[in-house]
Motif scaffolding. Structure first.
Motif, PDB file in Angstrom:
ATOM      1  N   LYS A 407      25.240  43.884  84.052  1.00 14.75           N
ATOM      2  CA  LYS A 407      24.525  42.582  85.155  1.00 14.75           C
ATOM      3  C   LYS A 407      22.935  42.744  84.759  1.00 14.75           C
ATOM      4  CE  LYS A 407      24.291  39.341  87.720  1.00 14.75           C
ATOM      5  NZ  LYS A 407      25.098  37.918  87.592  1.00 14.75           N
ATOM      6  N   VAL A 408      22.376  43.825  84.512  1.00 14.67           N
ATOM      7  CA  VAL A 408      20.855  43.853  84.150  1.00 14.67           C
ATOM      8  C   VAL A 408      20.669  43.409  83.044  1.00 14.67           C
ATOM      9  CG1 VAL A 408      19.083  45.777  83.991  1.00 14.67           C
ATOM     10  CG2 VAL A 408      20.452  46.116  85.788  1.00 14.67           C
ATOM     11  N   ARG A 409      21.477  43.803  81.989  1.00 12.61           N
ATOM     12  CA  ARG A 409      21.383  43.088  80.534  1.00 12.61           C
ATOM     13  C   ARG A 409      21.300  41.724  80.718  1.00 12.61           C
ATOM     14  NH1 ARG A 409      21.922  46.946  76.506  1.00 12.61           N
ATOM     15  NH2 ARG A 409      22.848  48.904  77.153  1.00 12.61           N
ATOM     16  N   ARG A 410      22.043  41.084  81.297  1.00 10.99           N
ATOM     17  CA  ARG A 410      22.320  39.589  81.671  1.00 10.99           C
ATOM     18  C   ARG A 410      21.350  39.002  82.210  1.00 10.99           C
ATOM     19  NH1 ARG A 410      27.490  37.932  84.622  1.00 10.99           N
ATOM     20  NH2 ARG A 410      28.355  39.129  83.216  1.00 10.99           N
ATOM     21  N   ILE A 411      20.685  39.404  83.171  1.00  8.10           N
ATOM     22  CA  ILE A 411      19.473  38.814  84.116  1.00  8.10           C
ATOM     23  C   ILE A 411      18.360  39.276  83.542  1.00  8.10           C
ATOM     24  CG2 ILE A 411      21.207  38.752  85.919  1.00  8.10           C
ATOM     25  CD1 ILE A 411      19.648  40.838  87.469  1.00  8.10           C
ATOM     26  N   SER A 412      18.054  40.253  82.926  1.00  4.76           N
ATOM     27  CA  SER A 412      16.774  40.689  82.576  1.00  4.76           C
ATOM     28  C   SER A 412      16.147  39.628  81.530  1.00  4.76           C
ATOM     29  CB  SER A 412      16.894  42.455  81.959  1.00  4.76           C
ATOM     30  OG  SER A 412      15.407  42.472  81.190  1.00  4.76           O
ATOM     31  N   ASN A 413      14.818  39.442  81.720  1.00  6.46           N
ATOM     32  CA  ASN A 413      14.132  38.500  80.734  1.00  6.46           C
ATOM     33  C   ASN A 413      13.782  39.252  79.500  1.00  6.46           C
ATOM     34  OD1 ASN A 413      12.131  40.466  81.756  1.00  6.46           O
ATOM     35  ND2 ASN A 413      11.134  38.555  82.710  1.00  6.46           N
ATOM     36  N   ILE A 414      13.979  40.473  79.423  1.00  7.13           N
ATOM     37  CA  ILE A 414      13.730  41.284  78.314  1.00  7.13           C
ATOM     38  C   ILE A 414      15.031  41.729  77.456  1.00  7.13           C
ATOM     39  CG2 ILE A 414      12.817  43.650  77.337  1.00  7.13           C
ATOM     40  CD1 ILE A 414      11.035  43.707  79.750  1.00  7.13           C
ATOM     41  N   ASP A 415      14.803  41.516  76.341  1.00  8.23           N
ATOM     42  CA  ASP A 415      16.089  41.972  75.262  1.00  8.23           C
ATOM     43  C   ASP A 415      16.369  43.602  75.270  1.00  8.23           C
ATOM     44  OD1 ASP A 415      18.171  42.001  73.812  1.00  8.23           O
ATOM     45  OD2 ASP A 415      17.431  41.021  72.235  1.00  8.23           O
ATOM     46  N   ILE A 416      17.335  44.117  76.059  1.00 10.22           N
ATOM     47  CA  ILE A 416      17.423  45.462  76.198  1.00 10.22           C
ATOM     48  C   ILE A 416      18.543  45.897  75.063  1.00 10.22           C
ATOM     49  CG2 ILE A 416      18.215  47.425  77.733  1.00 10.22           C
ATOM     50  CD1 ILE A 416      17.416  45.691  80.157  1.00 10.22           C
ATOM     51  N   ASN A 417      18.863  45.001  74.136  1.00 12.84           N
ATOM     52  CA  ASN A 417      19.817  45.348  73.161  1.00 12.84           C
ATOM     53  C   ASN A 417      18.967  45.800  71.869  1.00 12.84           C
ATOM     54  OD1 ASN A 417      21.746  45.698  71.102  1.00 12.84           O
ATOM     55  ND2 ASN A 417      22.932  43.823  71.779  1.00 12.84           N
ATOM     56  N   ARG A 422      18.071  48.786  64.975  1.00 15.94           N
ATOM     57  CA  ARG A 422      18.704  49.811  64.577  1.00 15.94           C
ATOM     58  C   ARG A 422      19.073  49.309  63.138  1.00 15.94           C
ATOM     59  NH1 ARG A 422      20.471  51.615  69.750  1.00 15.94           N
ATOM     60  NH2 ARG A 422      21.502  49.700  70.203  1.00 15.94           N
ATOM     61  N   LYS A 423      19.313  47.909  63.055  1.00 16.05           N
ATOM     62  CA  LYS A 423      19.773  47.451  61.687  1.00 16.05           C
ATOM     63  C   LYS A 423      18.685  47.476  60.692  1.00 16.05           C
ATOM     64  CE  LYS A 423      21.534  43.314  59.606  1.00 16.05           C
ATOM     65  NZ  LYS A 423      22.020  41.756  59.636  1.00 16.05           N
ATOM     66  N   TYR A 424      17.709  47.133  61.227  1.00 16.33           N
ATOM     67  CA  TYR A 424      16.169  47.244  60.435  1.00 16.33           C
ATOM     68  C   TYR A 424      15.960  48.747  59.976  1.00 16.33           C
ATOM     69  CZ  TYR A 424      11.266  46.762  58.893  1.00 16.33           C
ATOM     70  OH  TYR A 424      10.089  46.727  58.051  1.00 16.33           O
ATOM     71  N   PHE A 429      16.128  52.902  55.761  1.00 19.70           N
ATOM     72  CA  PHE A 429      16.717  54.139  55.107  1.00 19.70           C
ATOM     73  C   PHE A 429      17.377  54.103  53.957  1.00 19.70           C
ATOM     74  CE2 PHE A 429      14.977  56.213  59.163  1.00 19.70           C
ATOM     75  CZ  PHE A 429      14.403  57.500  58.640  1.00 19.70           C
ATOM     76  N   GLU A 430      17.966  52.759  53.578  1.00 18.72           N
ATOM     77  CA  GLU A 430      18.725  52.572  52.458  1.00 18.72           C
ATOM     78  C   GLU A 430      18.106  52.884  51.254  1.00 18.72           C
ATOM     79  OE1 GLU A 430      21.897  52.432  51.947  1.00 18.72           O
ATOM     80  OE2 GLU A 430      22.412  52.801  53.781  1.00 18.72           O
ATOM     81  N   VAL A 431      16.542  52.283  51.450  1.00 14.88           N
ATOM     82  CA  VAL A 431      15.464  52.212  50.132  1.00 14.88           C
ATOM     83  C   VAL A 431      15.255  53.912  50.226  1.00 14.88           C
ATOM     84  CG1 VAL A 431      13.219  51.891  49.576  1.00 14.88           C
ATOM     85  CG2 VAL A 431      14.627  50.006  50.643  1.00 14.88           C
ATOM     86  N   ALA A 449      18.403  63.711  58.174  1.00 13.93           N
ATOM     87  CA  ALA A 449      17.942  64.224  59.391  1.00 13.93           C
ATOM     88  C   ALA A 449      16.889  63.392  60.126  1.00 13.93           C
ATOM     89  CB  ALA A 449      17.380  65.619  59.197  1.00 13.93           C
ATOM     90  N   GLN A 450      16.082  62.761  59.320  1.00 11.49           N
ATOM     91  CA  GLN A 450      15.033  61.840  60.030  1.00 11.49           C
ATOM     92  C   GLN A 450      15.684  60.578  60.280  1.00 11.49           C
ATOM     93  OE1 GLN A 450      11.561  61.101  61.452  1.00 11.49           O
ATOM     94  NE2 GLN A 450      11.828  62.925  59.893  1.00 11.49           N
ATOM     95  N   GLU A 451      16.777  59.961  59.560  1.00 10.94           N
ATOM     96  CA  GLU A 451      17.462  58.809  60.293  1.00 10.94           C
ATOM     97  C   GLU A 451      18.110  59.170  61.336  1.00 10.94           C
ATOM     98  OE1 GLU A 451      20.648  55.803  58.464  1.00 10.94           O
ATOM     99  OE2 GLU A 451      20.931  57.715  58.107  1.00 10.94           O
ATOM    100  N   VAL A 452      18.932  60.247  61.491  1.00 13.02           N
ATOM    101  CA  VAL A 452      19.390  60.610  62.689  1.00 13.02           C
ATOM    102  C   VAL A 452      18.373  60.653  63.773  1.00 13.02           C
ATOM    103  CG1 VAL A 452      20.970  62.522  63.913  1.00 13.02           C
ATOM    104  CG2 VAL A 452      21.385  61.661  61.479  1.00 13.02           C
ATOM    105  N   LYS A 453      17.282  61.262  63.569  1.00 17.29           N
ATOM    106  CA  LYS A 453      16.514  61.535  64.579  1.00 17.29           C
ATOM    107  C   LYS A 453      15.853  60.221  65.229  1.00 17.29           C
ATOM    108  CE  LYS A 453      11.865  63.689  65.407  1.00 17.29           C
ATOM    109  NZ  LYS A 453      10.986  64.669  64.857  1.00 17.29           N
ATOM    110  N   GLN A 454      15.545  59.288  64.338  1.00 20.48           N
ATOM    111  CA  GLN A 454      15.083  58.082  64.690  1.00 20.48           C
ATOM    112  C   GLN A 454      16.050  56.932  65.314  1.00 20.48           C
ATOM    113  OE1 GLN A 454      12.260  56.108  62.575  1.00 20.48           O
ATOM    114  NE2 GLN A 454      11.439  57.737  61.065  1.00 20.48           N
ATOM    115  N   LEU A 455      17.195  57.262  64.881  1.00 11.62           N
ATOM    116  CA  LEU A 455      18.253  56.460  65.587  1.00 11.62           C
ATOM    117  C   LEU A 455      18.548  56.778  67.087  1.00 11.62           C
ATOM    118  CD1 LEU A 455      20.922  55.842  62.794  1.00 11.62           C
ATOM    119  CD2 LEU A 455      19.561  54.103  64.017  1.00 11.62           C
ATOM    120  N   LYS A 456      18.575  58.221  67.102  1.00 11.41           N
ATOM    121  CA  LYS A 456      18.430  58.978  68.425  1.00 11.41           C
ATOM    122  C   LYS A 456      17.367  58.589  69.406  1.00 11.41           C
ATOM    123  CE  LYS A 456      19.353  63.330  70.830  1.00 11.41           C
ATOM    124  NZ  LYS A 456      19.413  64.724  70.569  1.00 11.41           N
ATOM    125  N   GLY A 457      16.279  58.402  68.587  1.00 12.80           N
ATOM    126  CA  GLY A 457      14.989  57.970  69.537  1.00 12.80           C
ATOM    127  C   GLY A 457      15.168  56.522  70.001  1.00 12.80           C
TER     128      GLY A 457
END
Length: 531
Positions: A407-417, A422-424, A429-431, A449-457
């Motif tokens: 519900k919060v995701r739906r009504i929030s005026n901020i994109d929480i997704n 993550r895709k970007y 990191f592919e480069v 390790a850096q990729e895992v760390k940043q995705l976790k962040g």
């Protein structure tokens, strides 16, 4: 009244066994006789008609008339009892414990499912008659399971020390429960009707079985409900041959255990495991297991014992003292009733699915098994709140944290997704991986390790943003959680917690006719009723 249905599986409140049974999964076919479709009752009627002795009908009707001696039943109930003498009359049965003031709501749903199925059967098979039966579990002995009911989030409890079968418990002390109940529900026409019902049932009858019979009869007598107490000498006399086989051959254990293991092998949880002897012995303040050690029989926790010839003599002279447990009670029921179908909850059907081979060995027709109706009732105010909060019926069944987050995701005026981020990040990191492949493995591991760390962040930031938005939208979240808590007390189904009192205060005498109108026992879906 608007209504809606959702599949049982989508509620997430029913076991995989029950959901697979409703879906008629082929692997479960060996565990039941016929699936409860209206067209399948034709063969069920024929099987029961050919196997049920006329003399059993005579004993049954005489026993019922005796049991109803002190009960003012409706003409319809009287005619139903009388009709059981005919070879063209059959029953549909549900059973339930003697819960104080009916216990949870599904007590009503069980009986109404039973009543409505008899109506459907009569329309389809007009040459036969069908009687709705409520089997009172008078021989149960777990008093702690039945000595209370929930009202406005509180437990109204009957404090009493006793032992043995609950049906013969005297009603002493229920006057104090009545005082608490009366003060809780207040005044008004519906409240006064409830007080009168409680008072007449529990303060004007001397034992729990008679009180429960009065209560169920008052609620459902106009629908012709017949109430059966299996704790009856003459009814148990019909069951003597089956008790004898249990004592001498351990018939239930021999036939049920392999079936239970097969059910487990299919990946399902076994509801009940049989004992070597599935009988209790009844006495004054006593209901204890019968056990066999070497060549003698004993009543557990007592000094009572017999040889084989002695216990069989005791059975012949006092059959009323032998009480079937959960494994044998279904067989007892089907031996004394011309029954076609048993209607129960998920837990009940789970242990019935272990019994087919046992019935076959005992040469007793195995009944059709039907899951009772389940209902979520929304009052007018609750329905209005749901509409304002823009919540769908199926979303209400989500776990509370899932419902709030969605519900919060739906009504929030901020994109929480943060999926785009993550895709970007992964693309960047592919480069880096292309560069790493031109160096050594240590650099590649560092990039990984850096990729895992940043995705976790990113995941942590997403959670913190969602939490911040929940705080910002706390009023909306509070209203949503309050509403769900009303409809799902203790984060469980309404029908498993609330007593019918709360709905009766809202709907009065129209409650049961409303349920009778809307509950379709053969629909096979969870019903939502909205005022």
């Amino acid at each position: 009244m608007p209504s809606d249905c959702i599949p049982f599986r989508d509620t997430n409140y029913f076991s995989s066994l029950i959901c697979d049974y409703l879906d008629q999964k082929p692997e479960l076919k060996p565990f039941y006789n016929r699936f409860p479709k209206i067209e399948n009752f034709k063969d069920q009627i024929k099987e029961k008609e050919e196997s049920f002795p006329d003399q059993n009908r005579e004993v049954l009707v005489q026993a019922l008339r005796k049991q109803y001696n002190s009960t003012v039943c409706s003409d319809r109930t009287y005619e139903n009892i009388k009709s059981l003498e005919k070879s063209t009359t059959f029953t549909v049965v549900t059973g339930h414990q003697l819960n104080l003031f009916t216990g949870p709501l599904y007590f009503l749903y069980k009986i109404i499912s039973t009543i409505n199925l008899t109506k459907i059967l009569k329309e389809k098979y007009p040459d036969y008659d069908f009687v709705p039966v409520y089997w009172m579990a008078t021989e149960d002995h777990d008093f702690e399971e039945i000595n209370y009911f929930n009202l406005f989030g509180k437990k109204i409890r009957w404090n009493k020390e006793d032992g043995g079968a609950v049906g013969i418990f005297d009603t002493e002390g229920l006057d104090k429960v009545f005082e608490i109940f009366s003060s809780e529900i207040g005044v008004g026409k519906n409240a006064e009707q409830l007080k009168s019902l409680f008072k007449e049932a529990y303060l004007q009858h001397t034992n729990l079985a008679e009180a429960t019979r009065y209560l169920a009869n008052e609620l459902f007598k106009e629908y012709g409900l017949v109430i059966v107490d299996g704790d009856d000498r003459e009814l148990k006399r019909m069951f003597i041959p089956f008790v004898e086989k249990e004592l001498t051959m351990q018939a239930a254990y021999t036939n049920v255990l392999p079936k239970a293991k097969k059910l487990e092998a299919e990946g399902y949880k076994v509801q009940v495991n049989p004992r070597e002897i599935n009988l209790f012995y009844l006495g004054e303040g006593l209901r204890e297991r019968i056990v066999k050690k070497e060549e003698k029989y004993y009543v557990n926790e007592t000094e009572i014992s017999w040889s084989e010839s002695e216990i069989l003599k005791e059975l012949g002279t006092s059959p009323e003292k032998f009480s079937p447990n959960v494994m044998m009670r279904p067989l007892y029921q089907e031996v004394i009733l011309p029954n076609l179908c048993y209607i129960g909850g998920g837990g009940e059907l789970a242990y019935w699915l272990e019994l087919k081979d046992y019935f076959k060995e005992m040469q007793v027709a195995f009944p059709m098994l039907l899951l009772r109706n389940s209902v979520l009732i929304q009052t007018k105010k609750q329905a209005e709140k749901i509409e304002k909060l823009n919540v769908s019926d199926i979303e209400l069944f989500l776990k509370q944290h899932e419902l709030i987050n969605r519900k919060v995701r739906r009504i929030s005026n901020i994109d929480i997704n943060f999926d785009p981020q993550r895709k970007y990040l992964k693309e960047q990191f592919e480069v880096m991986y292309e560069l790493a492949n031109q160096t050594d493995v240590t650099f590649y591991k560092a990039v990984k390790a850096q990729e895992v760390k940043q995705l976790k962040g990113l995941k942590t930031l997403e959670k913190r943003l969602l939490k911040a938005q929940r705080r910002k939208l706390s009023d909306h979240v509070k209203r949503l959680t309050t509403l769900q808590n009303e409809l799902f007390p203790n984060q469980s189904l309404q029908e498993r917690n609330q007593n019918f009192t709360e709905l009766y205060l809202e709907y009065g005498a129209s409650l049961i006719p409303m349920l009778v109108e809307y509950l379709d026992p053969l629909k096979g879906e969870f019903l939502i009723l909205k005022n």
